[in-house]
Design a protein around this motif. Structure first.
Motif, PDB file in Angstrom:
ATOM      1  N   ASP A  17      56.028  32.450  34.497  1.00 43.88           N
ATOM      2  CA  ASP A  17      55.022  31.457  34.160  1.00 43.88           C
ATOM      3  C   ASP A  17      53.848  31.681  35.097  1.00 43.88           C
ATOM      4  O   ASP A  17      54.045  31.895  36.300  1.00 43.88           O
ATOM      5  N   VAL A  18      52.624  31.652  34.565  1.00 40.85           N
ATOM      6  CA  VAL A  18      51.434  31.882  35.380  1.00 40.85           C
ATOM      7  C   VAL A  18      50.342  30.884  35.021  1.00 40.85           C
ATOM      8  O   VAL A  18      50.330  30.319  33.927  1.00 40.85           O
ATOM      9  N   THR A  19      49.430  30.697  35.959  1.00 39.20           N
ATOM     10  CA  THR A  19      48.216  29.914  35.740  1.00 39.20           C
ATOM     11  C   THR A  19      47.035  30.819  36.052  1.00 39.20           C
ATOM     12  O   THR A  19      47.018  31.509  37.066  1.00 39.20           O
ATOM     13  N   LYS A  80      36.518  37.875  37.288  1.00 40.64           N
ATOM     14  CA  LYS A  80      37.459  37.743  38.404  1.00 40.64           C
ATOM     15  C   LYS A  80      38.038  36.340  38.497  1.00 40.64           C
ATOM     16  O   LYS A  80      37.536  35.477  39.211  1.00 40.64           O
ATOM     17  N   VAL A  81      39.111  36.147  37.788  1.00 37.28           N
ATOM     18  CA  VAL A  81      39.840  34.883  37.814  1.00 37.28           C
ATOM     19  C   VAL A  81      40.952  34.939  38.862  1.00 37.28           C
ATOM     20  O   VAL A  81      41.293  36.007  39.373  1.00 37.28           O
ATOM     21  N   VAL A  82      41.499  33.781  39.170  1.00 33.58           N
ATOM     22  CA  VAL A  82      42.664  33.675  40.043  1.00 33.58           C
ATOM     23  C   VAL A  82      43.886  33.574  39.147  1.00 33.58           C
ATOM     24  O   VAL A  82      43.884  32.840  38.155  1.00 33.58           O
ATOM     25  N   LEU A  83      44.925  34.299  39.499  1.00 37.97           N
ATOM     26  CA  LEU A  83      46.181  34.224  38.771  1.00 37.97           C
ATOM     27  C   LEU A  83      47.269  33.892  39.780  1.00 37.97           C
ATOM     28  O   LEU A  83      47.374  34.540  40.821  1.00 37.97           O
ATOM     29  N   THR A  84      48.042  32.851  39.486  1.00 38.12           N
ATOM     30  CA  THR A  84      49.107  32.452  40.393  1.00 38.12           C
ATOM     31  C   THR A  84      50.390  32.195  39.623  1.00 38.12           C
ATOM     32  O   THR A  84      50.347  31.844  38.438  1.00 38.12           O
ATOM     33  N   ARG A  85      51.501  32.387  40.297  1.00 40.39           N
ATOM     34  CA  ARG A  85      52.811  32.154  39.682  1.00 40.39           C
ATOM     35  C   ARG A  85      53.018  30.658  39.489  1.00 40.39           C
ATOM     36  O   ARG A  85      52.653  29.845  40.328  1.00 40.39           O
ATOM     37  N   GLY A  86      53.569  30.291  38.338  1.00 41.50           N
ATOM     38  CA  GLY A  86      53.864  28.897  38.029  1.00 41.50           C
ATOM     39  C   GLY A  86      52.787  28.259  37.177  1.00 41.50           C
ATOM     40  O   GLY A  86      51.691  28.788  37.021  1.00 41.50           O
ATOM     41  N   HIS A  87      53.136  27.124  36.590  1.00 45.55           N
ATOM     42  CA  HIS A  87      52.182  26.372  35.781  1.00 45.55           C
ATOM     43  C   HIS A  87      51.591  25.250  36.633  1.00 45.55           C
ATOM     44  O   HIS A  87      52.310  24.363  37.084  1.00 45.55           O
ATOM     45  N   HIS A  88      50.279  25.306  36.860  1.00 44.39           N
ATOM     46  CA  HIS A  88      49.592  24.357  37.735  1.00 44.39           C
ATOM     47  C   HIS A  88      48.369  23.733  37.072  1.00 44.39           C
ATOM     48  O   HIS A  88      47.514  23.160  37.754  1.00 44.39           O
TER      49      HIS A  88
END
Length: 105
Positions: A17-19, A80-88
């Motif tokens: 899952d990513v945001t 250039k977006v930010v991608l992070t693990r998990g749904h936030h």
């Protein structure tokens, strides 16, 4: 002001899952784009910091191209977006509302 950018030579693990998000300032107004998704195996070999993500854009009509047009063309979202693990998404939208940041749909 100096900007420092970092990155790593890595790939996304499929099934995460990513945001994806981007905050930016345009004409004195802060804006944000937030979207959730799930990483998947890429269709071809990718290099550098890369991966493939299926974005959930159902709240934007379900068409990723329409969402891209709204974000980049209509709202002038920089690259250039930010991608992070998990749904936030809900947390970021709550932050945006609290700070009167325009949410780009």
């Amino acid at each position: 002001t100096r900007h420092v950018h970092g990155g790593a030579d890595a790939t996304l693990e499929p099934g995460m899952d990513v945001t994806v998000a981007r905050f930016w300032l345009l004409d004195g107004v802060y804006r944000v784009m937030v979207c959730e998704g799930k990483s998947r195996p890429p269709r071809r070999q990718l290099a550098g910091f890369s991966g493939a993500v299926d974005l959930d854009v159902l709240d934007r009509g379900g068409d990723v191209f329409d969402a891209f047009e709204a974000w980049v063309v209509d709202a002038a979202m920089p690259n250039k977006v930010v991608l992070t693990r998990g749904h936030h998404k809900q947390t970021l939208l709550k932050f945006a509302r609290a700070h009167k940041i325009v949410v780009v749909a």
